[in-house]
Design a protein around this motif. Structure first.
Motif, mmCIF file in Angstrom:
data_model
loop_
_atom_site.group_PDB
_atom_site.id
_atom_site.type_symbol
_atom_site.label_atom_id
_atom_site.label_comp_id
_atom_site.label_asym_id
_atom_site.label_seq_id
_atom_site.Cartn_x
_atom_site.Cartn_y
_atom_site.Cartn_z
ATOM 1 N N ILE A 1 -2.382 48.700 -13.000
ATOM 2 C CA ILE A 1 -1.741 47.911 -11.957
ATOM 3 C C ILE A 1 -1.895 46.414 -12.216
ATOM 4 O O ILE A 1 -0.969 45.632 -11.973
ATOM 5 C CB ILE A 1 -2.280 48.301 -10.569
ATOM 6 C CG1 ILE A 1 -1.787 49.708 -10.216
ATOM 7 C CG2 ILE A 1 -1.851 47.308 -9.504
ATOM 8 C CD1 ILE A 1 -2.438 50.298 -9.000
ATOM 9 N N THR A 2 -3.033 45.995 -12.733
ATOM 10 C CA THR A 2 -3.211 44.575 -13.037
ATOM 11 C C THR A 2 -2.241 44.134 -14.130
ATOM 12 O O THR A 2 -1.617 43.072 -14.022
ATOM 13 C CB THR A 2 -4.670 44.286 -13.442
ATOM 14 O OG1 THR A 2 -5.532 44.675 -12.364
ATOM 15 C CG2 THR A 2 -4.873 42.814 -13.748
ATOM 16 N N ILE A 3 -2.071 44.936 -15.175
ATOM 17 C CA ILE A 3 -1.117 44.603 -16.240
ATOM 18 C C ILE A 3 0.308 44.625 -15.694
ATOM 19 O O ILE A 3 1.112 43.741 -15.997
ATOM 20 C CB ILE A 3 -1.260 45.562 -17.444
ATOM 21 C CG1 ILE A 3 -2.675 45.518 -18.016
ATOM 22 C CG2 ILE A 3 -0.227 45.246 -18.519
ATOM 23 C CD1 ILE A 3 -3.131 44.184 -18.521
ATOM 24 N N GLU A 4 0.637 45.636 -14.879
ATOM 25 C CA GLU A 4 1.969 45.684 -14.266
ATOM 26 C C GLU A 4 2.230 44.414 -13.452
ATOM 27 O O GLU A 4 3.317 43.830 -13.518
ATOM 28 C CB GLU A 4 2.100 46.898 -13.346
ATOM 29 C CG GLU A 4 2.170 48.222 -14.043
ATOM 30 C CD GLU A 4 2.127 49.394 -13.075
ATOM 31 O OE1 GLU A 4 2.424 50.509 -13.539
ATOM 32 O OE2 GLU A 4 1.790 49.207 -11.889
ATOM 33 N N ALA A 5 1.245 44.008 -12.662
ATOM 34 C CA ALA A 5 1.398 42.811 -11.829
ATOM 35 C C ALA A 5 1.632 41.577 -12.694
ATOM 36 O O ALA A 5 2.511 40.752 -12.397
ATOM 37 C CB ALA A 5 0.165 42.629 -10.944
ATOM 38 N N MET A 6 0.863 41.443 -13.771
ATOM 39 C CA MET A 6 1.045 40.298 -14.666
ATOM 40 C C MET A 6 2.447 40.291 -15.275
ATOM 41 O O MET A 6 3.100 39.254 -15.325
ATOM 42 C CB MET A 6 -0.012 40.321 -15.769
ATOM 43 C CG MET A 6 -1.398 39.997 -15.305
ATOM 44 S SD MET A 6 -2.583 40.237 -16.656
ATOM 45 C CE MET A 6 -3.892 39.171 -16.140
ATOM 46 N N LEU A 7 2.899 41.452 -15.734
ATOM 47 C CA LEU A 7 4.236 41.550 -16.323
ATOM 48 C C LEU A 7 5.325 41.263 -15.298
ATOM 49 O O LEU A 7 6.392 40.748 -15.648
ATOM 50 C CB LEU A 7 4.453 42.933 -16.949
ATOM 51 C CG LEU A 7 3.636 43.240 -18.193
ATOM 52 C CD1 LEU A 7 3.842 44.696 -18.615
ATOM 53 C CD2 LEU A 7 3.997 42.309 -19.333
ATOM 54 N N GLY A 8 5.071 41.593 -14.031
ATOM 55 C CA GLY A 8 6.044 41.366 -12.980
ATOM 56 C C GLY A 8 6.027 39.954 -12.412
ATOM 57 O O GLY A 8 6.809 39.631 -11.532
ATOM 58 N N GLY A 9 5.123 39.116 -12.897
ATOM 59 C CA GLY A 9 5.056 37.737 -12.418
ATOM 60 C C GLY A 9 4.225 37.549 -11.168
ATOM 61 O O GLY A 9 4.274 36.491 -10.545
ATOM 62 N N ALA A 10 3.446 38.560 -10.797
ATOM 63 C CA ALA A 10 2.585 38.438 -9.617
ATOM 64 C C ALA A 10 1.399 37.536 -9.935
ATOM 65 O O ALA A 10 1.015 37.362 -11.096
ATOM 66 C CB ALA A 10 2.090 39.819 -9.187
ATOM 67 N N TYR A 11 0.812 37.004 -8.910
ATOM 68 C CA TYR A 11 -0.373 36.181 -9.075
ATOM 69 C C TYR A 11 -1.556 37.083 -9.403
ATOM 70 O O TYR A 11 -1.748 38.124 -8.778
ATOM 71 C CB TYR A 11 -0.668 35.394 -7.796
ATOM 72 C CG TYR A 11 0.253 34.208 -7.614
ATOM 73 C CD1 TYR A 11 -0.201 32.924 -7.877
ATOM 74 C CD2 TYR A 11 1.565 34.377 -7.217
ATOM 75 C CE1 TYR A 11 0.642 31.829 -7.726
ATOM 76 C CE2 TYR A 11 2.411 33.293 -7.060
ATOM 77 C CZ TYR A 11 1.951 32.028 -7.318
ATOM 78 O OH TYR A 11 2.783 30.951 -7.185
ATOM 79 N N THR A 12 -2.329 36.687 -10.380
ATOM 80 C CA THR A 12 -3.568 37.378 -10.704
ATOM 81 C C THR A 12 -4.688 36.347 -10.692
ATOM 82 O O THR A 12 -4.450 35.154 -10.868
ATOM 83 C CB THR A 12 -3.503 38.094 -12.078
ATOM 84 O OG1 THR A 12 -3.096 37.157 -13.068
ATOM 85 C CG2 THR A 12 -2.530 39.259 -12.033
ATOM 86 N N PHE A 13 -5.896 36.827 -10.494
ATOM 87 C CA PHE A 13 -7.035 35.943 -10.292
ATOM 88 C C PHE A 13 -8.185 36.348 -11.197
ATOM 89 O O PHE A 13 -8.389 37.534 -11.448
ATOM 90 C CB PHE A 13 -7.492 36.009 -8.827
ATOM 91 C CG PHE A 13 -6.369 35.700 -7.879
ATOM 92 C CD1 PHE A 13 -6.101 34.395 -7.517
ATOM 93 C CD2 PHE A 13 -5.551 36.707 -7.399
ATOM 94 C CE1 PHE A 13 -5.033 34.101 -6.677
ATOM 95 C CE2 PHE A 13 -4.491 36.430 -6.556
ATOM 96 C CZ PHE A 13 -4.236 35.114 -6.197
ATOM 97 N N VAL A 14 -8.928 35.372 -11.657
ATOM 98 C CA VAL A 14 -10.133 35.634 -12.427
ATOM 99 C C VAL A 14 -11.294 35.520 -11.447
ATOM 100 O O VAL A 14 -11.532 34.461 -10.863
ATOM 101 C CB VAL A 14 -10.316 34.626 -13.588
ATOM 102 C CG1 VAL A 14 -11.594 34.928 -14.356
ATOM 103 C CG2 VAL A 14 -9.108 34.643 -14.501
ATOM 104 N N GLY A 15 -11.987 36.625 -11.254
ATOM 105 C CA GLY A 15 -13.096 36.647 -10.311
ATOM 106 C C GLY A 15 -14.342 35.990 -10.872
ATOM 107 O O GLY A 15 -14.389 35.598 -12.043
ATOM 108 N N ARG A 16 -15.363 35.893 -10.055
ATOM 109 C CA ARG A 16 -16.641 35.323 -10.485
ATOM 110 C C ARG A 16 -17.238 36.086 -11.647
ATOM 111 O O ARG A 16 -18.014 35.544 -12.428
ATOM 112 C CB ARG A 16 -17.675 35.374 -9.343
ATOM 113 C CG ARG A 16 -17.518 34.300 -8.324
ATOM 114 C CD ARG A 16 -18.680 34.320 -7.340
ATOM 115 N NE ARG A 16 -19.868 33.767 -7.947
ATOM 116 C CZ ARG A 16 -21.084 34.313 -7.855
ATOM 117 N NH1 ARG A 16 -21.267 35.446 -7.208
ATOM 118 N NH2 ARG A 16 -22.119 33.734 -8.405
#
Length: 188
Positions: free
Chosen positions: A98-113
């Protein structure tokens, strides 16, 4: 019919440059509370109220925060890419996919602590195949091939709807390239 795993229409306003300082402060405060043993819903609610965060901002802050002990444990377990060759690798299938799908779809992703990448929308019992699913699986397959692990085990939560469809797609990709992948479905 596949869904699109892209950005929510409100995300540019919720996560734009003018919001970063406030969101970072909220992550810092929530992590501080978690380090001191505050768990459950009360700490994220307190921090969300303090910073007047909207629901998606609260979700991003909660997913980006962790206690100091959790952060240290997770960072200690990280390996550089060249250390994966010949090792057994375990993947949390839905979270990675899901994280890769979100990145490919242009969704915002976050780098956690803890330096892990996360999207805003965690799976909560339901998964739907997205337009980005096939390309995400191909990217993951190419990355795994480059990393050269001895074996890959995909862990899928069987309580998530459509787990069988995802498992079938992963199994097809594994067979197509003769990859040493194993699928396990377990109770979440």
């Amino acid at each position: 019919m596949p869904v699109n795993r892209g950005a929510h229409p409100e995300d540019p306003g919720l996560f734009g440059d003018d919001q970063r300082g406030r969101l970072r402060a909220a992550v810092r405060d929530l992590s501080w509370l978690r380090t001191r043993g505050y768990s459950g819903d009360s700490a994220p609610e307190l921090v969300g109220n303090r910073y007047q965060l909207k629901r998606r901002q609260r979700d991003a802050v909660a997913r980006s925060s962790c206690s100091d002990a959790d952060r240290a444990h997770r960072l200690q377990g990280r390996l550089p890419p060249d250390a994966i060759a010949g090792q057994e690798l375990h993947l949390d299938g839905f979270n990675v996919l899901i994280t890769i799908e979100a990145m490919l779809g242009g969704a915002y992703t976050f780098v956690g602590r803890d330096a892990a990448y996360r999207d805003v929308d965690p799976v909560q019992g339901t998964y739907r195949i997205a337009h980005q699913t096939a390309p995400a699986l191909r990217h993951l397959a190419d990355t795994l091939q480059a990393l050269r692990p001895a074996r890959v085990t995909w862990h899928l939560d069987r309580s998530v709807s459509n787990v069988g469809r995802v498992a079938d797609r992963i199994a097809d990709l594994s067979a197509e390239a003769e990859r040493p992948w194993t699928l396990t479905a377990h109770a979440g």
